[in-house]
Design a protein around this motif. Structure first.
Motif, PDB file in Angstrom:
ATOM      1  N   PRO B 254      -2.812   1.844  -5.936  1.00 22.77           N
ATOM      2  CA  PRO B 254      -3.152   0.434  -6.145  1.00 22.77           C
ATOM      3  C   PRO B 254      -2.325  -0.474  -5.237  1.00 22.77           C
ATOM      4  CG  PRO B 254      -1.636   1.199  -7.840  1.00 22.77           C
ATOM      5  CD  PRO B 254      -1.923   2.385  -6.957  1.00 22.77           C
ATOM      6  N   GLY B 255      -2.996  -1.438  -4.643  1.00 23.43           N
ATOM      7  CA  GLY B 255      -2.317  -2.392  -3.761  1.00 23.43           C
ATOM      8  C   GLY B 255      -1.538  -1.710  -2.652  1.00 23.43           C
ATOM      9  N   GLY B 256      -2.054  -0.591  -2.144  1.00 24.60           N
ATOM     10  CA  GLY B 256      -1.400   0.086  -1.030  1.00 24.60           C
ATOM     11  C   GLY B 256      -0.193   0.911  -1.417  1.00 24.60           C
ATOM     12  N   ARG B 257       0.029   1.118  -2.730  1.00 23.91           N
ATOM     13  CA  ARG B 257       1.236   1.843  -3.170  1.00 23.91           C
ATOM     14  C   ARG B 257       1.218   3.322  -2.795  1.00 23.91           C
ATOM     15  NH1 ARG B 257       4.813  -1.480  -6.216  1.00 23.91           N
ATOM     16  NH2 ARG B 257       4.211  -3.464  -5.287  1.00 23.91           N
ATOM     17  N   THR B 258       0.050   3.879  -2.516  1.00 27.38           N
ATOM     18  CA  THR B 258      -0.025   5.282  -2.089  1.00 27.38           C
ATOM     19  C   THR B 258      -0.701   5.381  -0.729  1.00 27.38           C
ATOM     20  OG1 THR B 258      -2.133   5.604  -3.211  1.00 27.38           O
ATOM     21  CG2 THR B 258      -0.168   6.124  -4.469  1.00 27.38           C
ATOM     22  N   ARG B 259      -0.655   4.291   0.030  1.00 30.65           N
ATOM     23  CA  ARG B 259      -1.312   4.318   1.331  1.00 30.65           C
ATOM     24  C   ARG B 259      -0.423   5.032   2.344  1.00 30.65           C
ATOM     25  NH1 ARG B 259      -1.870  -1.090   3.681  1.00 30.65           N
ATOM     26  NH2 ARG B 259      -3.614  -1.668   2.374  1.00 30.65           N
ATOM     27  N   LEU B 260      -0.605   6.342   2.449  1.00 27.38           N
ATOM     28  CA  LEU B 260       0.155   7.145   3.408  1.00 27.38           C
ATOM     29  C   LEU B 260      -0.222   6.718   4.823  1.00 27.38           C
ATOM     30  CD1 LEU B 260      -0.190  10.707   1.837  1.00 27.38           C
ATOM     31  CD2 LEU B 260       1.445   8.903   1.320  1.00 27.38           C
ATOM     32  N   PRO B 261       0.651   7.015   5.806  1.00 33.35           N
ATOM     33  CA  PRO B 261       0.384   6.586   7.179  1.00 33.35           C
ATOM     34  C   PRO B 261      -1.011   6.967   7.681  1.00 33.35           C
ATOM     35  CG  PRO B 261       2.584   7.501   7.020  1.00 33.35           C
ATOM     36  CD  PRO B 261       1.963   7.674   5.674  1.00 33.35           C
ATOM     37  N   MET B 262      -1.487   8.179   7.304  1.00 28.68           N
ATOM     38  CA  MET B 262      -2.790   8.593   7.818  1.00 28.68           C
ATOM     39  C   MET B 262      -3.931   7.797   7.203  1.00 28.68           C
ATOM     40  SD  MET B 262      -2.408  10.411  10.259  1.00 28.68           S
ATOM     41  CE  MET B 262      -0.761   9.781  10.523  1.00 28.68           C
ATOM     42  N   LEU B 263      -3.768   7.372   5.962  1.00 30.00           N
ATOM     43  CA  LEU B 263      -4.796   6.527   5.359  1.00 30.00           C
ATOM     44  C   LEU B 263      -4.820   5.175   6.050  1.00 30.00           C
ATOM     45  CD1 LEU B 263      -4.064   8.529   2.740  1.00 30.00           C
ATOM     46  CD2 LEU B 263      -5.617   6.922   1.679  1.00 30.00           C
ATOM     47  N   PHE B 264      -3.626   4.682   6.368  1.00 26.23           N
ATOM     48  CA  PHE B 264      -3.503   3.424   7.085  1.00 26.23           C
ATOM     49  C   PHE B 264      -4.185   3.533   8.449  1.00 26.23           C
ATOM     50  CE2 PHE B 264      -0.946   0.376   9.652  1.00 26.23           C
ATOM     51  CZ  PHE B 264      -1.235  -0.764   8.930  1.00 26.23           C
ATOM     52  N   ALA B 265      -3.887   4.635   9.162  1.00 26.09           N
ATOM     53  CA  ALA B 265      -4.471   4.833  10.489  1.00 26.09           C
ATOM     54  C   ALA B 265      -5.986   4.991  10.390  1.00 26.09           C
ATOM     55  CB  ALA B 265      -3.857   6.062  11.159  1.00 26.09           C
ATOM     56  N   TYR B 266      -6.435   5.714   9.378  1.00 28.32           N
ATOM     57  CA  TYR B 266      -7.876   5.917   9.209  1.00 28.32           C
ATOM     58  C   TYR B 266      -8.582   4.583   8.995  1.00 28.32           C
ATOM     59  CZ  TYR B 266     -12.326   7.343   7.202  1.00 28.32           C
ATOM     60  OH  TYR B 266     -13.652   7.491   6.948  1.00 28.32           O
ATOM     61  N   GLU B 267      -7.987   3.737   8.162  1.00 30.32           N
ATOM     62  CA  GLU B 267      -8.585   2.412   7.928  1.00 30.32           C
ATOM     63  C   GLU B 267      -8.648   1.602   9.210  1.00 30.32           C
ATOM     64  OE1 GLU B 267      -6.554   0.360   4.794  1.00 30.32           O
ATOM     65  OE2 GLU B 267      -7.199   1.799   3.269  1.00 30.32           O
ATOM     66  N   GLU B 268      -7.540   1.619   9.956  1.00 25.95           N
ATOM     67  CA  GLU B 268      -7.511   0.858  11.209  1.00 25.95           C
ATOM     68  C   GLU B 268      -8.610   1.342  12.155  1.00 25.95           C
ATOM     69  OE1 GLU B 268      -5.708  -1.782  12.154  1.00 25.95           O
ATOM     70  OE2 GLU B 268      -4.811  -1.868  10.156  1.00 25.95           O
ATOM     71  N   ALA B 269      -8.785   2.679  12.216  1.00 24.47           N
ATOM     72  CA  ALA B 269      -9.727   3.234  13.183  1.00 24.47           C
ATOM     73  C   ALA B 269     -11.166   3.095  12.706  1.00 24.47           C
ATOM     74  CB  ALA B 269      -9.395   4.696  13.456  1.00 24.47           C
ATOM     75  N   PHE B 270     -11.420   3.488  11.464  1.00 21.59           N
ATOM     76  CA  PHE B 270     -12.816   3.644  11.064  1.00 21.59           C
ATOM     77  C   PHE B 270     -13.339   2.551  10.144  1.00 21.59           C
ATOM     78  CE2 PHE B 270     -11.404   7.890  12.311  1.00 21.59           C
ATOM     79  CZ  PHE B 270     -12.331   8.126  13.310  1.00 21.59           C
ATOM     80  N   ARG B 271     -12.429   1.727   9.608  1.00 20.14           N
ATOM     81  CA  ARG B 271     -12.937   0.569   8.878  1.00 20.14           C
ATOM     82  C   ARG B 271     -12.962  -0.650   9.785  1.00 20.14           C
ATOM     83  NH1 ARG B 271     -10.291  -1.524   3.344  1.00 20.14           N
ATOM     84  NH2 ARG B 271     -11.023   0.481   2.556  1.00 20.14           N
ATOM     85  N   TYR B 272     -11.865  -0.831  10.559  1.00 24.07           N
ATOM     86  CA  TYR B 272     -11.785  -2.015  11.414  1.00 24.07           C
ATOM     87  C   TYR B 272     -12.118  -1.719  12.869  1.00 24.07           C
ATOM     88  CZ  TYR B 272      -9.268  -3.413   7.222  1.00 24.07           C
ATOM     89  OH  TYR B 272      -8.918  -3.655   5.918  1.00 24.07           O
TER      90      TYR B 272
END
Lengths: 272, 305
Positions: B254-272
């Motif tokens: 919740p609110g990025g509390r378990t947003r591991l680096p790869m999830l962050f990178a995945y969002e940057e690449a494939f969501r944005y």
């Protein structure tokens, strides 16, 4: 007393390992009415197999399972065929090339897949392998290969060089020494590597997500995640059932290989 | 001992003979390595180099977008990106805790499985099950366990916690799943290592009057050391690069509390669609992992000497 403590510890492990699985099974056997009733119990009050029928009906579970199986088998076999000679060379000879190769094995493990996934997607797009199972199998081979190499060269190294040399001294040629002395000792290692390659391909989610855009070629993990979409409590039963079904082929494959793994060839050889 | 002795063959022979022998060996090595190297070069080394290059560009998703070289601009942006640092911190907490807990739990289990206990066969099979399961299924299964209303955990503990959506509980809850999932590989590797420890060494130590604990500490552990170093290093790398499990469990919430680096990178690449920035993230994580592993391996090697 000491034995009792060991059993207690083992029991603790068994409970930790087993309870989520038992819960998954329990959920898969519950009726929607029982799921909606917010008083969860271990044992379903009215066990039903309807969830399994639902899982089969709603999504292409069987089709995606077959696709996953093909991709995993193909990539496991190719991985071992490609890795075995290289692993032998890495374990037995020292050269600059092999230092580079070992370095690559380590380095490739370190790089996050995100760094490979974007360019790999572009390469596959150029090769027109996006949205195809061979494309995904190829990606899985390269994804698994470095670690398979690492595993296999460890097993080769564990076969005492002296055994090989002794066979040569006894008059066996190089290839015969390999075939009759080294190969049998490597069987457990090769099987373990096949097992590793199969499971990692079967389980793989992120590459499949990027490579297979089309639902008609989706592998099992993709289909399952789609299944979770809009999820009320009532939908949890079919979800659990589908998850169980998704695990079965992999478990069966594991069980078959497991038996072969137990043949403790090394013990006899080293004692000799 | 002999198994870990990696001194090159023939160091005690004459230098001239050694050289020609080496050349012949190099040729043989090349022939054997080539089939393995070609696919790796084409599909692994190439894309990786390309991926690293992307980190220095403003590449975006979409076929027809123009890409230009931006130097270190992405790295500058990354260093001042609060979301990245938070994700990085979470990633380190996750990777270190999971690796350490995994190792301790697996060593204990491997030692138990190496003994002559009843239920051992059953335990061995059960210990392999998480390995055979797709991470996606593991994620879904634990979501059922953690489910606030229909989950068994609240029912057993008599609590009313939304495990995966609680700001302070979500990360520990996800770490438990990480340990559960990673135990098989680590246990299998450690067990294989244990079974390769020559029984004679144990018997000799036993004859010399060493107790169970001393035999473990002075015989088993040193013999096991290369295996332990290898598997904990790999576990750490795998854990810091984890994606699927946590994606299915929480999607980083919740609110990025378990947003591991790869999830962050995945969002940057494939969501944005920020391919370049996502690649920069990958490079940054790689640098950190290499630094951590470098220190760890260097210390292990120094102690082993």
């Amino acid at each position: 007393m000491r034995t009792a403590l060991k059993y207690l510890a083992l029991l603790g492990y068994l409970v930790f390992l087993a309870f989520p699985l038992v819960w998954l099974l329990s959920t898969a056997l519950k009726t929607p009415q029982e799921m909606a009733n917010l008083d969860p119990t271990w044992i379903p009050r009215h066990p039903t197999l309807a969830n399994f029928a639902d899982a089969f009906g709603e999504q292409d579970i069987v089709g995606s399972a077959a696709r996953s199986l093909v991709v995993a088998l193909a990539s496991a076999v190719i991985t071992v065929l490609v890795a075995l000679p290289a692993a032998y060379a890495l374990a037995r000879y020292r050269s600059t090339l092999n230092k580079i190769a070992i370095g690559w094995v380590l380095v490739s493990q370190v790089f996050p897949v995100i760094l490979i996934i974007i360019p790999l997607f572009m390469v596959l797009r150029r090769l027109e392998l996006v949205n195809t199972l061979p494309g995904l199998a190829l990606v899985h081979v390269t994804f698994t290969l470095p670690f398979a190499l690492w595993m296999l060269q460890g097993y080769v190294r564990a076969v005492p060089r002296e055994l090989e040399e002794a066979a040569s001294v006894d008059g066996a040629g190089r290839l015969r020494a390999l075939a009759s002395v080294v190969a049998p000792l490597l069987v457990p290692g090769v099987v373990a590597t096949l097992l590793f390659a199969f499971i990692s391909s079967w389980n793989e989610f992120l590459f499949a997500l990027v490579v297979l855009k089309d639902p008609e070629v989706a592998t099992l993990p993709l289909t399952l995640v789609k299944f979770t979409g809009p999820e009320g409590v009532v939908r949890l039963g079919p979800l659990a059932a589908a998850s169980l079904l998704a695990t079965i082929p992999s478990l069966v494959f594991f069980a078959i290989i497991q038996r072969r793994l137990r043949s403790g060839l090394m013990a006899g050889a080293v004692k000799g | 001992m002999t198994l870990t002795d990696v001194r090159p063959a023939g160091t005690r022979r004459g230098p001239a003979r050694n050289r020609s022998r080496n050349r012949a060996q190099n040729r043989e090595t090349l022939v054997l390595l080539l089939p393995a190297l070609i696919p790796v070069l084409v599909l692994s080394v190439g894309p990786l180099v390309y991926g690293i290059m992307l980190a220095f560009t403003d590449a975006r998703s979409g076929r027809n977008t123009e890409t230009s070289f931006v130097g270190l601009a992405n790295f500058g942006e990354l260093l001042t990106d609060g979301d990245f640092w938070e994700s990085f911190r979470i990633g380190m907490v996750w990777a270190v805790s999971v690796t350490v807990l995994q190792f301790l739990a697996s060593l204990g289990l491997a030692l138990l499985l190496d003994q002559d206990l009843r239920l051992r066969g059953f335990a061995r099979v059960l210990a392999l099950v998480p390995w055979a399961m797709p991470p996606v299924v593991i994620g879904l299964m634990w979501r059922l366990v953690y489910h606030p209303d229909a989950g068994i955990l609240n029912a057993v503990l008599g609590t009313d916690v939304d495990w995966l959506n609680d700001f302070s509980v979500a990360l520990p809850a996800v770490i438990v799943v990480g340990v559960w999932m990673g135990m098989p590989q680590t246990t299998v590797v450690l067990l294989a290592g244990l079974q390769n420890v020559p029984k004679e060494l144990h018997e000799a130590a036993g004859v010399d009057g060493a107790g169970v604990w001393r035999r473990f500490w002075n015989v088993t552990l040193p013999q096991l050391r290369p295996v332990i170093v290898a598997i904990t290093s790999l576990d750490f790398v795998w854990n810091i690069n984890q994606f699927s499990l946590v994606y299915v469990l929480t999607q980083g919430g919740p609110g990025g509390r378990t947003r591991l680096p790869m999830l962050f990178a995945y969002e940057e690449a494939f969501r944005y669609g920020f391919f370049g920035y996502a690649a920069t993230l990958g490079v940054a994580i790689t640098i950190v992992v290499l630094a951590v592993l470098g220190v760890y391996l260097w210390r292990q090697m120094r102690e082993a000497d």
